[in-house]
Design an enzyme around this catalytic site. Sequence first.
Site, PDB file in Angstrom:
ATOM      1  N   SER A   1      -9.677  -3.539  10.655  1.00  0.00           N
ATOM      2  CA  SER A   1      -9.374  -4.258  11.903  1.00  0.00           C
ATOM      3  C   SER A   1      -9.407  -3.355  13.130  1.00  0.00           C
ATOM      4  CB  SER A   1      -8.008  -4.933  11.803  1.00  0.00           C
ATOM      5  OG  SER A   1      -8.012  -5.899  10.794  1.00  0.00           O
TER       6      SER A   1
ATOM      7  N   ILE B   1      -6.490  -6.278   1.448  1.00  0.00           N
ATOM      8  CA  ILE B   1      -5.784  -5.817   0.253  1.00  0.00           C
ATOM      9  C   ILE B   1      -4.665  -6.821  -0.013  1.00  0.00           C
ATOM     10  CG2 ILE B   1      -4.576  -3.848  -0.785  1.00  0.00           C
ATOM     11  CD1 ILE B   1      -7.410  -3.138   0.339  1.00  0.00           C
TER      12      ILE B   1
ATOM     13  N   LYS C   1      -4.327  -0.976  15.252  1.00  0.00           N
ATOM     14  CA  LYS C   1      -5.068  -0.274  14.197  1.00  0.00           C
ATOM     15  C   LYS C   1      -6.175   0.591  14.797  1.00  0.00           C
ATOM     16  CE  LYS C   1      -2.395  -1.054  11.466  1.00  0.00           C
ATOM     17  NZ  LYS C   1      -1.801  -0.217  10.407  1.00  0.00           N
TER      18      LYS C   1
ATOM     19  N   ILE D   1       0.835  -1.208   0.000  1.00  0.00           N
ATOM     20  CA  ILE D   1       0.000   0.000   0.000  1.00  0.00           C
ATOM     21  C   ILE D   1       0.873   1.262   0.000  1.00  0.00           C
ATOM     22  CG2 ILE D   1      -1.645   1.316   1.396  1.00  0.00           C
ATOM     23  CD1 ILE D   1      -2.777  -1.459   2.343  1.00  0.00           C
TER      24      ILE D   1
ATOM     25  N   TYR E   1      -2.521  -7.270  16.818  1.00  0.00           N
ATOM     26  CA  TYR E   1      -2.493  -6.343  15.681  1.00  0.00           C
ATOM     27  C   TYR E   1      -3.698  -5.396  15.691  1.00  0.00           C
ATOM     28  CZ  TYR E   1      -2.990  -5.006  10.697  1.00  0.00           C
ATOM     29  OH  TYR E   1      -3.159  -4.319   9.522  1.00  0.00           O
TER      30      TYR E   1
ATOM     31  N   ASN F   1       2.067   5.006   7.196  1.00  0.00           N
ATOM     32  CA  ASN F   1       1.538   3.749   6.640  1.00  0.00           C
ATOM     33  C   ASN F   1       2.252   2.488   7.111  1.00  0.00           C
ATOM     34  OD1 ASN F   1       0.284   2.065   4.262  1.00  0.00           O
ATOM     35  ND2 ASN F   1       2.511   1.850   4.041  1.00  0.00           N
TER      36      ASN F   1
ATOM     37  N   ASN G   1      -0.265 -10.289   3.755  1.00  0.00           N
ATOM     38  CA  ASN G   1      -1.199 -11.401   3.960  1.00  0.00           C
ATOM     39  C   ASN G   1      -1.026 -12.522   2.939  1.00  0.00           C
ATOM     40  OD1 ASN G   1      -2.271 -10.082   1.775  1.00  0.00           O
ATOM     41  ND2 ASN G   1      -3.898  -9.088   2.947  1.00  0.00           N
TER      42      ASN G   1
ATOM     43  N   VAL H   1      10.567   2.836  11.846  1.00  0.00           N
ATOM     44  CA  VAL H   1       9.673   3.856  12.416  1.00  0.00           C
ATOM     45  C   VAL H   1       9.501   3.684  13.923  1.00  0.00           C
ATOM     46  CG1 VAL H   1       8.391   4.338  10.286  1.00  0.00           C
ATOM     47  CG2 VAL H   1       7.570   2.547  11.855  1.00  0.00           C
TER      48      VAL H   1
HETATM   49  N1  NDP Z   1      -2.768  -5.617   3.316  1.00  0.00           N
HETATM   50  C1  NDP Z   1      -3.922  -5.443   3.973  1.00  0.00           C
HETATM   51  O1  NDP Z   1      -4.907  -6.190   3.783  1.00  0.00           O
HETATM   52  C2  NDP Z   1      -4.064  -4.341   4.941  1.00  0.00           C
HETATM   53  C3  NDP Z   1      -2.994  -3.562   5.366  1.00  0.00           C
HETATM   54  N2  NDP Z   1      -3.212  -2.563   6.271  1.00  0.00           N
HETATM   55  C4  NDP Z   1      -2.105  -1.724   6.728  1.00  0.00           C
HETATM   56  O2  NDP Z   1      -1.473  -1.153   5.608  1.00  0.00           O
HETATM   57  C5  NDP Z   1      -0.120  -0.858   5.928  1.00  0.00           C
HETATM   58  C6  NDP Z   1       0.771  -1.380   4.825  1.00  0.00           C
HETATM   59  O3  NDP Z   1       0.593  -2.780   4.732  1.00  0.00           O
HETATM   60  P1  NDP Z   1       0.919  -3.613   3.408  1.00  0.00           P
HETATM   61  O4  NDP Z   1       1.208  -2.708   2.294  1.00  0.00           O
HETATM   62  O5  NDP Z   1      -0.171  -4.611   3.269  1.00  0.00           O
HETATM   63  O6  NDP Z   1       2.240  -4.375   3.880  1.00  0.00           O
HETATM   64  P2  NDP Z   1       3.572  -4.809   3.118  1.00  0.00           P
HETATM   65  O7  NDP Z   1       4.160  -5.879   3.974  1.00  0.00           O
HETATM   66  O8  NDP Z   1       3.303  -5.076   1.689  1.00  0.00           O
HETATM   67  O9  NDP Z   1       4.496  -3.506   3.212  1.00  0.00           O
HETATM   68  C7  NDP Z   1       4.902  -3.064   4.461  1.00  0.00           C
HETATM   69  C8  NDP Z   1       5.824  -1.888   4.294  1.00  0.00           C
HETATM   70  O10 NDP Z   1       6.170  -1.412   5.603  1.00  0.00           O
HETATM   71  C9  NDP Z   1       7.578  -1.367   5.714  1.00  0.00           C
HETATM   72  N3  NDP Z   1       7.976  -1.612   7.082  1.00  0.00           N
HETATM   73  C10 NDP Z   1       7.823  -2.742   7.824  1.00  0.00           C
HETATM   74  N4  NDP Z   1       8.317  -2.568   9.050  1.00  0.00           N
HETATM   75  C11 NDP Z   1       8.792  -1.298   9.088  1.00  0.00           C
HETATM   76  C12 NDP Z   1       9.427  -0.524  10.069  1.00  0.00           C
HETATM   77  N5  NDP Z   1       9.678  -1.015  11.294  1.00  0.00           N
HETATM   78  N6  NDP Z   1       9.802   0.747   9.765  1.00  0.00           N
HETATM   79  C13 NDP Z   1       9.580   1.248   8.530  1.00  0.00           C
HETATM   80  N7  NDP Z   1       8.972   0.562   7.551  1.00  0.00           N
HETATM   81  C14 NDP Z   1       8.596  -0.699   7.829  1.00  0.00           C
HETATM   82  C15 NDP Z   1       8.089  -2.399   4.751  1.00  0.00           C
HETATM   83  O11 NDP Z   1       9.436  -2.088   4.407  1.00  0.00           O
HETATM   84  P3  NDP Z   1      10.457  -3.228   3.855  1.00  0.00           P
HETATM   85  O12 NDP Z   1       9.975  -3.659   2.538  1.00  0.00           O
HETATM   86  O13 NDP Z   1      11.749  -2.510   3.748  1.00  0.00           O
HETATM   87  O14 NDP Z   1      10.403  -4.317   4.884  1.00  0.00           O
HETATM   88  C16 NDP Z   1       7.112  -2.213   3.597  1.00  0.00           C
HETATM   89  O15 NDP Z   1       7.489  -1.102   2.821  1.00  0.00           O
HETATM   90  C17 NDP Z   1       0.133  -1.484   7.298  1.00  0.00           C
HETATM   91  O16 NDP Z   1       0.050  -0.477   8.284  1.00  0.00           O
HETATM   92  C18 NDP Z   1      -1.017  -2.458   7.466  1.00  0.00           C
HETATM   93  O17 NDP Z   1      -1.345  -2.659   8.809  1.00  0.00           O
HETATM   94  C19 NDP Z   1      -4.445  -2.258   6.749  1.00  0.00           C
HETATM   95  C20 NDP Z   1      -5.520  -2.988   6.355  1.00  0.00           C
HETATM   96  C21 NDP Z   1      -5.421  -4.086   5.431  1.00  0.00           C
HETATM   97  C1  LIG Z   2      -3.063  -8.614   6.915  1.00  0.00           C
HETATM   98  C2  LIG Z   2      -4.535  -8.885   6.936  1.00  0.00           C
HETATM   99  O1  LIG Z   2      -4.922  -9.672   5.872  1.00  0.00           O
HETATM  100  C3  LIG Z   2      -5.285  -7.617   6.817  1.00  0.00           C
HETATM  101  O2  LIG Z   2      -4.766  -6.658   7.703  1.00  0.00           O
HETATM  102  C4  LIG Z   2      -5.739  -5.875   8.041  1.00  0.00           C
HETATM  103  O3  LIG Z   2      -5.577  -4.872   8.692  1.00  0.00           O
HETATM  104  C5  LIG Z   2      -7.027  -6.354   7.488  1.00  0.00           C
HETATM  105  O4  LIG Z   2      -7.995  -6.332   8.430  1.00  0.00           O
HETATM  106  C6  LIG Z   2      -6.739  -7.732   7.074  1.00  0.00           C
HETATM  107  O5  LIG Z   2      -6.996  -8.612   8.144  1.00  0.00           O
END
Ligand code: NDP
Ligand SMILES: C[C@H](O)[C@@H]1OC(=O)[C@H](O)[C@@H]1O
Length: 261
Positions: free
Chosen positions: A153, A197, A168, A18, A164, A98, A202, A72
């Site tokens: 969540s 997403i 959120k 994202i 987790y 994010n 996931n 972060v």
């Molecule tokens: N996917 C989903 O279904 C959902 C996601 N979210 C939220 O969206 C956000 C992004 O998730 P998503 O894109 O799915 O996850 P990804 O695992 O695809 O990407 C996570 C990103 O966060 C970075 N990251 C992880 N740990 C740290 C840290 N300690 N400091 C800085 N950067 C860090 C990673 O960097 P690197 O690649 O260098 O490790 C990567 O760029 C999260 O907050 C998640 O909770 C919310 C709802 C649903």
């Molecule tokens: C990682 C999960 O699939 C994803 O993370 C969230 O925050 C959503 O609720 C989903 O459970």
Amino acid sequence: MKLLEGKVLIVTGGSRGIGRAIAVEAARHGADVLINYYRDNDAGYGRKTAIDEVVGEIEALGRRVVALEGNVADPQTGLRLVDAAVQAFGKVDVLAANAGICPFHAFLDIPLEDFRRTMEVNLHGAFYVTQAVARQMKAQGHGGAIVATSSISALVGGGQQAHYTPTKAGVHSLMQSCAVALGPYGIRCNSVMPGTIATDLNAEDLASPEKLAYMKGRVPLGRLGEPVDVANCVVFLASDLARYVNGAALLVDGGLFVNLQ
Ligand SMILES: NC(=O)C1=CN([C@@H]2O[C@H](COP(=O)(O)OP(=O)(O)OC[C@H]3O[C@@H](n4cnc5c(N)ncnc54)[C@H](OP(=O)(O)O)[C@@H]3O)[C@@H](O)[C@H]2O)C=CC1
Ligand SMILES: C[C@H](O)[C@@H]1OC(=O)[C@H](O)[C@@H]1O
């Protein structure tokens, strides 16, 4: 129409998923971008890493981009991100807080270390970065926009996510309080609440065809979300189109939350 022309955006966790989509869509809408990431993977000799790829994509869009590694959960990282953005671009207009992790575990088996790390990255990390950026925005004197990635969540539970989901809900609450505290400086604070997403976060959980079909079946629109679905909403909330939106949380879930039966 370009919604972020002339703006400078910081996004945390922008190398993948994202966050990456937020970086690219913000650039497509005219923003210069500072991307934070943590531990990028070495893709091997001669191949680009994830962060190299997103930097290249943004440069190809004709926007300026800087990538900065940092955890972060370390309070210093927020300060470093602000310094780097100001040095490179002269200001900060938008923060997309994010970065997040979600190591799945059954509640009764959650290792203490995973509980702590999830809290520190997802909630404490969002706090530190938001505070650092808000101080800079206040000093600049022309407002700004902060959009945090909360989640559906924050509103519903997950049997493998008891460490987790509170993070959120905390991010959602953080944006509500910041909307109150920072509104007087013209700094709007909102969150997006993605549903499911498809990202690396996931991929393992959804690797089983049965689980994947179940999750898709729960969504009235009939598909999982794509990172760009969320990024588009972040761009909107960061833009002047949302100039009177402050303290809001936008579900981006294809109708998953309201689907009881
Ligand atoms: N996917 C989903 O279904 C959902 C996601 N979210 C939220 O969206 C956000 C992004 O998730 P998503 O894109 O799915 O996850 P990804 O695992 O695809 O990407 C996570 C990103 O966060 C970075 N990251 C992880 N740990 C740290 C840290 N300690 N400091 C800085 N950067 C860090 C990673 O960097 P690197 O690649 O260098 O490790 C990567 O760029 C999260 O907050 C998640 O909770 C919310 C709802 C649903
Ligand atoms: C990682 C999960 O699939 C994803 O993370 C969230 O925050 C959503 O609720 C989903 O459970």
